[in-house]
Design a protein around this motif. Structure first.
Motif, PDB file in Angstrom:
ATOM      1  N   ILE A 108       0.857  -1.189   0.000  1.00 25.80           N
ATOM      2  CA  ILE A 108       0.000   0.000   0.000  1.00 25.80           C
ATOM      3  C   ILE A 108       0.894   1.240   0.000  1.00 25.80           C
ATOM      4  CG2 ILE A 108      -1.899   1.192   1.145  1.00 25.80           C
ATOM      5  CD1 ILE A 108      -2.462  -1.763   0.217  1.00 25.80           C
ATOM      6  N   GLY A 109       0.906   1.973  -1.117  1.00 25.74           N
ATOM      7  CA  GLY A 109       1.750   3.158  -1.246  1.00 25.74           C
ATOM      8  C   GLY A 109       0.923   4.428  -1.367  1.00 25.74           C
ATOM      9  N   GLY A 110       1.603   5.563  -1.181  1.00 25.28           N
ATOM     10  CA  GLY A 110       0.943   6.864  -1.300  1.00 25.28           C
ATOM     11  C   GLY A 110       1.491   7.840  -0.291  1.00 25.28           C
ATOM     12  N   SER A 111       1.439   9.119  -0.615  1.00 25.31           N
ATOM     13  CA  SER A 111       1.929  10.144   0.322  1.00 25.31           C
ATOM     14  C   SER A 111       1.062  10.217   1.566  1.00 25.31           C
ATOM     15  CB  SER A 111       1.919  11.525  -0.348  1.00 25.31           C
ATOM     16  OG  SER A 111       2.624  11.505  -1.554  1.00 25.31           O
ATOM     17  N   HIS A 112      -0.201   9.855   1.429  1.00 29.44           N
ATOM     18  CA  HIS A 112      -1.133   9.911   2.558  1.00 29.44           C
ATOM     19  C   HIS A 112      -2.105   8.752   2.458  1.00 29.44           C
ATOM     20  CE1 HIS A 112      -3.722  11.613  -0.549  1.00 29.44           C
ATOM     21  NE2 HIS A 112      -2.792  12.537  -0.759  1.00 29.44           N
ATOM     22  N   GLY A 113      -2.625   8.317   3.605  1.00 33.04           N
ATOM     23  CA  GLY A 113      -3.645   7.273   3.627  1.00 33.04           C
ATOM     24  C   GLY A 113      -3.125   5.858   3.737  1.00 33.04           C
ATOM     25  N   SER A 185      -2.547   5.604  -3.261  1.00 27.70           N
ATOM     26  CA  SER A 185      -3.650   6.408  -2.734  1.00 27.70           C
ATOM     27  C   SER A 185      -3.569   7.880  -3.092  1.00 27.70           C
ATOM     28  CB  SER A 185      -3.694   6.274  -1.207  1.00 27.70           C
ATOM     29  OG  SER A 185      -2.471   6.755  -0.649  1.00 27.70           O
ATOM     30  N   GLY A 186      -2.373   8.428  -3.169  1.00 26.40           N
ATOM     31  CA  GLY A 186      -2.252   9.860  -3.433  1.00 26.40           C
ATOM     32  C   GLY A 186      -0.797  10.268  -3.520  1.00 26.40           C
ATOM     33  N   ASN A 275     -12.516   7.564   0.876  1.00 22.07           N
ATOM     34  CA  ASN A 275     -11.696   7.196  -0.280  1.00 22.07           C
ATOM     35  C   ASN A 275     -10.735   6.064   0.084  1.00 22.07           C
ATOM     36  OD1 ASN A 275      -9.005   7.737  -1.992  1.00 22.07           O
ATOM     37  ND2 ASN A 275     -10.742   8.473  -3.174  1.00 22.07           N
ATOM     38  N   ASN A 276     -10.114   6.161   1.271  1.00 20.37           N
ATOM     39  CA  ASN A 276      -9.246   5.084   1.753  1.00 20.37           C
ATOM     40  C   ASN A 276     -10.014   3.766   1.854  1.00 20.37           C
ATOM     41  OD1 ASN A 276      -7.092   6.875   2.069  1.00 20.37           O
ATOM     42  ND2 ASN A 276      -7.557   7.283   4.215  1.00 20.37           N
ATOM     43  N   LEU A 277     -11.249   3.856   2.344  1.00 17.14           N
ATOM     44  CA  LEU A 277     -12.091   2.669   2.511  1.00 17.14           C
ATOM     45  C   LEU A 277     -12.354   1.985   1.156  1.00 17.14           C
ATOM     46  CD1 LEU A 277     -15.198   2.426   4.802  1.00 17.14           C
ATOM     47  CD2 LEU A 277     -15.379   1.719   2.424  1.00 17.14           C
ATOM     48  N   ALA A 278     -12.592   2.803   0.118  1.00 16.49           N
ATOM     49  CA  ALA A 278     -12.850   2.238  -1.212  1.00 16.49           C
ATOM     50  C   ALA A 278     -11.630   1.462  -1.711  1.00 16.49           C
ATOM     51  CB  ALA A 278     -13.204   3.358  -2.192  1.00 16.49           C
ATOM     52  N   GLY A 279     -10.431   2.017  -1.464  1.00 13.51           N
ATOM     53  CA  GLY A 279      -9.218   1.308  -1.861  1.00 13.51           C
ATOM     54  C   GLY A 279      -9.032   0.020  -1.086  1.00 13.51           C
ATOM     55  N   ALA A 280      -9.284   0.078   0.218  1.00 17.74           N
ATOM     56  CA  ALA A 280      -9.149  -1.116   1.067  1.00 17.74           C
ATOM     57  C   ALA A 280     -10.114  -2.217   0.627  1.00 17.74           C
ATOM     58  CB  ALA A 280      -9.397  -0.743   2.528  1.00 17.74           C
ATOM     59  N   LYS A 281     -11.316  -1.821   0.210  1.00 20.26           N
ATOM     60  CA  LYS A 281     -12.311  -2.809  -0.228  1.00 20.26           C
ATOM     61  C   LYS A 281     -11.795  -3.585  -1.440  1.00 20.26           C
ATOM     62  CE  LYS A 281     -16.456  -1.588  -2.032  1.00 20.26           C
ATOM     63  NZ  LYS A 281     -16.759  -2.343  -3.300  1.00 20.26           N
ATOM     64  N   TRP A 282     -11.220  -2.881  -2.385  1.00 23.28           N
ATOM     65  CA  TRP A 282     -10.654  -3.533  -3.571  1.00 23.28           C
ATOM     66  C   TRP A 282      -9.597  -4.564  -3.180  1.00 23.28           C
ATOM     67  CZ3 TRP A 282     -11.343  -4.359  -8.552  1.00 23.28           C
ATOM     68  CH2 TRP A 282     -12.160  -3.502  -9.300  1.00 23.28           C
ATOM     69  N   ILE A 283      -8.676  -4.137  -2.308  1.00 26.64           N
ATOM     70  CA  ILE A 283      -7.573  -5.027  -1.936  1.00 26.64           C
ATOM     71  C   ILE A 283      -8.102  -6.255  -1.200  1.00 26.64           C
ATOM     72  CG2 ILE A 283      -5.451  -5.228  -0.591  1.00 26.64           C
ATOM     73  CD1 ILE A 283      -5.153  -3.493  -3.088  1.00 26.64           C
TER      74      ILE A 283
END
Length: 450
Positions: A108-113, A185-186, A275-283
């Motif tokens: 899980i990568g990204g500047s935030h989240g 994520s961002g 938005n974080n939740l939507a990404g977590a759901k995919w994973i």
């Protein structure tokens, strides 16, 4: 295996040491100073060095591996001895990859989240009794350790930090994990002491996307323009799966997530967390959790430690503290609290504490970051600027950067505390954002205001 840690006391390093100890490895280590909670946690497992300092005699040819932490310097006496003996020296991420190279690696990568998304995934897995290996950057409710390593688990979930790997390996950590499944994520410029230009920083994420194994996949936040550009420009032969912020409403201080079964109340709030939740759901779906099971589990997720952590509440007011310090995180967190409690006055207090935030050139990135607050306060310590050997930052530079005529600025911890404790908090929300403690603020004292 016999493994020796140079700089064992760091937040990440001591957790890896504990994970290897739990796995049955023989673990030793050194550091010049160790603070709690690392100190007491190492002591409980018999891993705390008897004496602080660096001791080359601890390093011998009997060791199978050295793990080198960022806190060590390139001329560290133990490191020099290990190099002289020709021992295998790993950075923290290199060693994690060695432990996970035969597993399905989820990064899980990204500047935030990334901490929140990793925490959400682990919460869902734990809720449904799915055992996975992991490394996460925060202490999670229901989890004893921040790193878990086994021989048997199929998946390893890794929080992909873009900061450097070790004093002798200047690659970002997330370049070394070679994910099978990834998320981005961002992208918002950070760590300017290492990545001096925006372009150089963004390039690290392009390298990350290209490091995904052929045939792997990446889920990416298509609402982030830079993320979309980086992912879609990659020629890596991977599946590219976008996600967006799901529909939700806020009613009487409660966030309701729209699901196929209707609106569902959830504990986390704010557009960035949805938005974080939507990404977590995919994973989680990639990892075998269906949508209904994901929603059931995520409804009980209360957030990662130090991320929008509620520290006090009564019928008329509420207080949160948050690790937010970069401009994008500050803006998202401030907006989230105002949206959740829109009829209350929001007092948002930001401590400028990191290298980036105390850099006069970088300050302009904070434009608009506190606009959602009704009362906006910035605290910074001139002493911290001195310690970090940065150029002096002035009141005027900070006021100009945030572009708020009514911005309240404090440099003296006592003055800031006087302001805070003189507030009447009826019909107000308090948000304390910092990776420090405002020059010695006791957050337990803040709770007594409520």
């Amino acid at each position: 295996m016999n493994v020796h840690f140079i700089a064992i006391g760091g937040a990440a390093m001591h957790n890896l040491a504990l994970a290897l100890h739990n796995k049955g490895y023989t673990v030793t280590g050194s550091d010049d100073t160790i603070f709690d909670p690392s100190k007491s946690r190492l002591e409980a497992k018999g891993l705390l060095p008897e004496t602080f300092g660096w001791f080359p005699e601890k390093v011998s040819s009997n060791l199978d591996a050295i793990v080198l932490g960022m806190h060590a310097k390139v001329d560290n006496p133990e490191l020099l001895k290990a190099q002289e003996l020709g021992l295998k020296i790993y950075s923290y991420p290199e060693f994690l990859y060695e432990q996970a190279k035969d597993k399905t690696r989820v990064v899980i990568g990204g500047s935030h989240g990334k901490t929140t998304i990793t925490s959400m995934i682990l919460h869902v897995m734990h809720y449904h009794d799915r055992d996975v290996d992991y490394m996460v950057g925060a202490q999670l409710e229901g989890f004893d350790v921040m790193v878990k390593l086994t021989e048997d688990n199929d998946f390893m979930v890794l929080e992909g930090d873009e900061y450097l790997s070790s004093p002798i390996d200047r690659r970002p950590k997330f370049h070394l994990y070679k994910p099978n499944i990834a998320l981005l994520s961002g992208i918002a410029w950070d760590h300017i002491n290492v990545f001096p230009t925006y372009e150089n920083y963004v390039e690290q994420f392009s390298i990350f996307v290209d490091s995904i194994v052929t045939g792997g996949s990446i889920n990416y936040n298509e609402e982030d323009t830079e993320v979309k550009l980086v992912v879609e420009a990659s020629e890596n032969q991977i599946r590219k799966l976008p996600y967006q912020t799901p529909a939700y409403t806020v009613e009487n201080g409660e966030t309701l997530l729209e699901t196929p079964e209707g609106p569902m109340p959830i504990e986390v709030f704010g557009a960035h967390n949805l938005n974080n939740l939507a990404g977590a759901k995919w994973i989680c779906q990639h990892m075998g959790i269906d949508e209904d099971d994901f929603y059931e589990a995520i409804s009980t997720f209360k957030g990662a430690s130090k991320r929008l952590e509620k520290i006090a509440e009564n019928s008329k007011c509420v207080a949160y503290k948050d690790f937010a310090h970069s401009p994008s995180k500050v803006e998202a967190t401030t907006k989230a609290v105002k949206e959740q409690y829109k009829d209350r006055t929001l007092v948002a207090c930001l401590e400028l504490h990191t290298y980036s935030s105390l850099n006069a050139e970088f300050l302009k990135e904070y434009k608009g970051a506190l606009d959602a607050a009704d009362v906006a306060v910035v605290f910074y310590s001139p002493h911290a600027v001195e310690i970090k050997k940065l150029e002096e930052v002035t009141h005027e530079q900070i006021a100009n950067a945030f572009e708020r005529d009514d911005l309240v600025i404090y440099t003296n911890p006592d003055d800031f505390k006087d302001f805070l404790f003189s507030q009447k908090f009826d019909d107000k929300s308090l948000l304390l954002m910092s990776s420090g403690n405002y020059g010695g603020l006791d957050f337990d004292d803040v709770k007594n205001l409520f």
